[in-house]
Design a protein around this motif. Structure first.
Motif, PDB file in Angstrom:
ATOM      1  N   MET A   1       7.407 -10.017   6.961  1.00 27.21           N
ATOM      2  CA  MET A   1       6.439  -9.312   6.146  1.00 27.21           C
ATOM      3  C   MET A   1       5.960 -10.185   4.986  1.00 27.21           C
ATOM      4  O   MET A   1       4.780 -10.211   4.699  1.00 27.21           O
ATOM      5  N   THR A   2       6.904 -10.881   4.342  1.00 24.33           N
ATOM      6  CA  THR A   2       6.499 -11.724   3.216  1.00 24.33           C
ATOM      7  C   THR A   2       5.652 -12.897   3.680  1.00 24.33           C
ATOM      8  O   THR A   2       4.801 -13.364   2.910  1.00 24.33           O
ATOM      9  N   GLU A   3       5.867 -13.344   4.927  1.00 12.92           N
ATOM     10  CA  GLU A   3       5.029 -14.441   5.441  1.00 12.92           C
ATOM     11  C   GLU A   3       3.584 -13.981   5.571  1.00 12.92           C
ATOM     12  O   GLU A   3       2.650 -14.738   5.255  1.00 12.92           O
ATOM     13  N   LEU A   4       3.387 -12.744   6.033  1.00 12.20           N
ATOM     14  CA  LEU A   4       2.034 -12.211   6.160  1.00 12.20           C
ATOM     15  C   LEU A   4       1.379 -12.040   4.792  1.00 12.20           C
ATOM     16  O   LEU A   4       0.194 -12.327   4.629  1.00 12.20           O
ATOM     17  N   ILE A   5       2.160 -11.590   3.816  1.00 13.90           N
ATOM     18  CA  ILE A   5       1.600 -11.405   2.469  1.00 13.90           C
ATOM     19  C   ILE A   5       1.171 -12.740   1.884  1.00 13.90           C
ATOM     20  O   ILE A   5       0.072 -12.864   1.326  1.00 13.90           O
ATOM     21  N   LYS A   6       2.018 -13.762   2.012  1.00 11.50           N
ATOM     22  CA  LYS A   6       1.667 -15.085   1.489  1.00 11.50           C
ATOM     23  C   LYS A   6       0.455 -15.654   2.210  1.00 11.50           C
ATOM     24  O   LYS A   6      -0.449 -16.225   1.580  1.00 11.50           O
ATOM     25  N   LYS A   7       0.436 -15.504   3.526  1.00 13.12           N
ATOM     26  CA  LYS A   7      -0.668 -16.041   4.334  1.00 13.12           C
ATOM     27  C   LYS A   7      -1.995 -15.421   3.917  1.00 13.12           C
ATOM     28  O   LYS A   7      -2.967 -16.126   3.638  1.00 13.12           O
ATOM     29  N   TYR A   8      -2.035 -14.089   3.876  1.00 17.56           N
ATOM     30  CA  TYR A   8      -3.299 -13.433   3.583  1.00 17.56           C
ATOM     31  C   TYR A   8      -3.674 -13.494   2.105  1.00 17.56           C
ATOM     32  O   TYR A   8      -4.857 -13.457   1.780  1.00 17.56           O
ATOM     33  N   ALA A   9      -2.718 -13.612   1.215  1.00 19.44           N
ATOM     34  CA  ALA A   9      -3.049 -13.776  -0.207  1.00 19.44           C
ATOM     35  C   ALA A   9      -3.755 -15.105  -0.432  1.00 19.44           C
ATOM     36  O   ALA A   9      -4.782 -15.162  -1.121  1.00 19.44           O
ATOM     37  N   THR A  10      -3.223 -16.171   0.162  1.00 19.87           N
ATOM     38  CA  THR A  10      -3.891 -17.473   0.006  1.00 19.87           C
ATOM     39  C   THR A  10      -5.236 -17.489   0.710  1.00 19.87           C
ATOM     40  O   THR A  10      -6.206 -18.047   0.183  1.00 19.87           O
ATOM     41  N   LEU A  11      -5.331 -16.855   1.886  1.00 19.92           N
ATOM     42  CA  LEU A  11      -6.608 -16.829   2.594  1.00 19.92           C
ATOM     43  C   LEU A  11      -7.666 -16.022   1.850  1.00 19.92           C
ATOM     44  O   LEU A  11      -8.844 -16.393   1.848  1.00 19.92           O
ATOM     45  N   LEU A  12      -7.271 -14.926   1.215  1.00 19.49           N
ATOM     46  CA  LEU A  12      -8.232 -14.134   0.446  1.00 19.49           C
ATOM     47  C   LEU A  12      -8.766 -14.922  -0.746  1.00 19.49           C
ATOM     48  O   LEU A  12      -9.965 -14.905  -1.022  1.00 19.49           O
ATOM     49  N   ILE A  13      -7.882 -15.606  -1.440  1.00 19.23           N
ATOM     50  CA  ILE A  13      -8.318 -16.401  -2.591  1.00 19.23           C
ATOM     51  C   ILE A  13      -9.213 -17.547  -2.131  1.00 19.23           C
ATOM     52  O   ILE A  13     -10.267 -17.802  -2.728  1.00 19.23           O
ATOM     53  N   LEU A  14      -8.807 -18.238  -1.063  1.00 22.19           N
ATOM     54  CA  LEU A  14      -9.623 -19.332  -0.545  1.00 22.19           C
ATOM     55  C   LEU A  14     -10.980 -18.846  -0.053  1.00 22.19           C
ATOM     56  O   LEU A  14     -11.998 -19.515  -0.265  1.00 22.19           O
ATOM     57  N   GLY A  15     -11.021 -17.698   0.576  1.00 19.76           N
ATOM     58  CA  GLY A  15     -12.285 -17.156   1.058  1.00 19.76           C
ATOM     59  C   GLY A  15     -13.229 -16.817  -0.073  1.00 19.76           C
ATOM     60  O   GLY A  15     -14.434 -17.099  -0.001  1.00 19.76           O
ATOM     61  N   LEU A  16     -12.703 -16.235  -1.116  1.00 14.10           N
ATOM     62  CA  LEU A  16     -13.532 -15.888  -2.276  1.00 14.10           C
ATOM     63  C   LEU A  16     -14.079 -17.133  -2.960  1.00 14.10           C
ATOM     64  O   LEU A  16     -15.273 -17.228  -3.268  1.00 14.10           O
ATOM     65  N   VAL A  17     -13.208 -18.101  -3.192  1.00 11.44           N
ATOM     66  CA  VAL A  17     -13.636 -19.349  -3.841  1.00 11.44           C
ATOM     67  C   VAL A  17     -14.617 -20.106  -2.955  1.00 11.44           C
ATOM     68  O   VAL A  17     -15.627 -20.627  -3.439  1.00 11.44           O
ATOM     69  N   LEU A  18     -14.333 -20.145  -1.664  1.00  9.32           N
ATOM     70  CA  LEU A  18     -15.203 -20.874  -0.738  1.00  9.32           C
ATOM     71  C   LEU A  18     -16.601 -20.282  -0.694  1.00  9.32           C
ATOM     72  O   LEU A  18     -17.596 -21.024  -0.676  1.00  9.32           O
ATOM     73  N   GLY A  92      -9.429  -4.475   4.062  1.00  7.91           N
ATOM     74  CA  GLY A  92      -8.933  -4.590   5.431  1.00  7.91           C
ATOM     75  C   GLY A  92      -7.545  -5.192   5.496  1.00  7.91           C
ATOM     76  O   GLY A  92      -6.675  -4.696   6.215  1.00  7.91           O
ATOM     77  N   VAL A  93      -7.325  -6.258   4.740  1.00  6.89           N
ATOM     78  CA  VAL A  93      -6.006  -6.901   4.720  1.00  6.89           C
ATOM     79  C   VAL A  93      -4.974  -5.972   4.092  1.00  6.89           C
ATOM     80  O   VAL A  93      -3.838  -5.882   4.576  1.00  6.89           O
ATOM     81  N   LEU A  94      -5.343  -5.266   3.049  1.00  3.23           N
ATOM     82  CA  LEU A  94      -4.421  -4.337   2.396  1.00  3.23           C
ATOM     83  C   LEU A  94      -3.987  -3.223   3.352  1.00  3.23           C
ATOM     84  O   LEU A  94      -2.785  -2.924   3.465  1.00  3.23           O
ATOM     85  N   ILE A  95      -4.925  -2.636   4.065  1.00  2.00           N
ATOM     86  CA  ILE A  95      -4.592  -1.566   5.013  1.00  2.00           C
ATOM     87  C   ILE A  95      -3.749  -2.124   6.160  1.00  2.00           C
ATOM     88  O   ILE A  95      -2.812  -1.469   6.636  1.00  2.00           O
ATOM     89  N   PHE A  96      -4.056  -3.348   6.606  1.00  2.00           N
ATOM     90  CA  PHE A  96      -3.260  -3.971   7.666  1.00  2.00           C
ATOM     91  C   PHE A  96      -1.817  -4.170   7.204  1.00  2.00           C
ATOM     92  O   PHE A  96      -0.875  -3.852   7.937  1.00  2.00           O
ATOM     93  N   LEU A  97      -1.627  -4.695   6.005  1.00  6.24           N
ATOM     94  CA  LEU A  97      -0.270  -4.919   5.498  1.00  6.24           C
ATOM     95  C   LEU A  97       0.490  -3.606   5.300  1.00  6.24           C
ATOM     96  O   LEU A  97       1.688  -3.535   5.562  1.00  6.24           O
ATOM     97  N   LEU A  98      -0.216  -2.575   4.868  1.00  3.27           N
ATOM     98  CA  LEU A  98       0.433  -1.271   4.733  1.00  3.27           C
ATOM     99  C   LEU A  98       0.827  -0.715   6.101  1.00  3.27           C
ATOM    100  O   LEU A  98       1.886  -0.089   6.245  1.00  3.27           O
ATOM    101  N   SER A  99       0.011  -0.943   7.121  1.00  3.31           N
ATOM    102  CA  SER A  99       0.330  -0.485   8.474  1.00  3.31           C
ATOM    103  C   SER A  99       1.543  -1.229   9.027  1.00  3.31           C
ATOM    104  O   SER A  99       2.409  -0.627   9.667  1.00  3.31           O
ATOM    105  N   VAL A 100       1.604  -2.530   8.779  1.00  2.00           N
ATOM    106  CA  VAL A 100       2.756  -3.316   9.237  1.00  2.00           C
ATOM    107  C   VAL A 100       4.022  -2.831   8.537  1.00  2.00           C
ATOM    108  O   VAL A 100       5.065  -2.653   9.186  1.00  2.00           O
ATOM    109  N   ALA A 101       3.947  -2.596   7.244  1.00  2.00           N
ATOM    110  CA  ALA A 101       5.114  -2.122   6.501  1.00  2.00           C
ATOM    111  C   ALA A 101       5.547  -0.744   6.999  1.00  2.00           C
ATOM    112  O   ALA A 101       6.739  -0.479   7.146  1.00  2.00           O
TER     113      ALA A 101
END
Length: 114
Positions: A1-18, A92-101
């Motif tokens: 679960m923490t791997e998914l949180i780290k993965k999508y947190a960095t991807l969200l920040i990178l997507g916004l900056v990009l 979308g990522v937030l709802i996905f992570l809540l569903s996984v949890a």
């Protein structure tokens, strides 16, 4: 679960900056991209937010692809999450992570009596 949180947190920040940086680079390279000439001789200019918003939607499609792969791994079947990801990657990522949890922590535990 923490791997998914780290993965999508960095991807969200990178997507916004990009999306913001890429729109700034495009506007520096082509300054008249969002400017159009009116029939009476004037000009009309759109804001740079339209360009960064369009790029953000393209990045959200990438998030949809990544989420669909992870949804197959986690055995979550919900097209609604993918649709929400198209409009807002964060939601979308937030709802996905809540569903996984929810799936991981609420599975019935079967005990073996010895």
């Amino acid at each position: 679960m923490t791997e998914l949180i780290k993965k999508y947190a960095t991807l969200l920040i990178l997507g916004l900056v990009l999306s913001r940086v890429l729109s700034a680079i495009i506007l520096l390279a082509i300054p008249n991209l969002l400017t159009s000439e009116l029939p009476d001789g004037g000009t009309s200019t759109l804001g740079s937010g339209y360009l960064s918003g369009g790029i953000e939607y393209l990045i959200n499609i990438g998030f949809m692809i990544l989420l669909s792969k992870d949804m197959k791994k986690e055995q979550i079947k919900s097209n609604l999450i993918l649709i929400m990801t198209f409009f807002s990657s964060f939601i979308g990522v937030l709802i996905f992570l809540l569903s996984v949890a929810h799936n991981k922590y609420n599975k019935p535990k079967i005990g073996i009596n010895e």
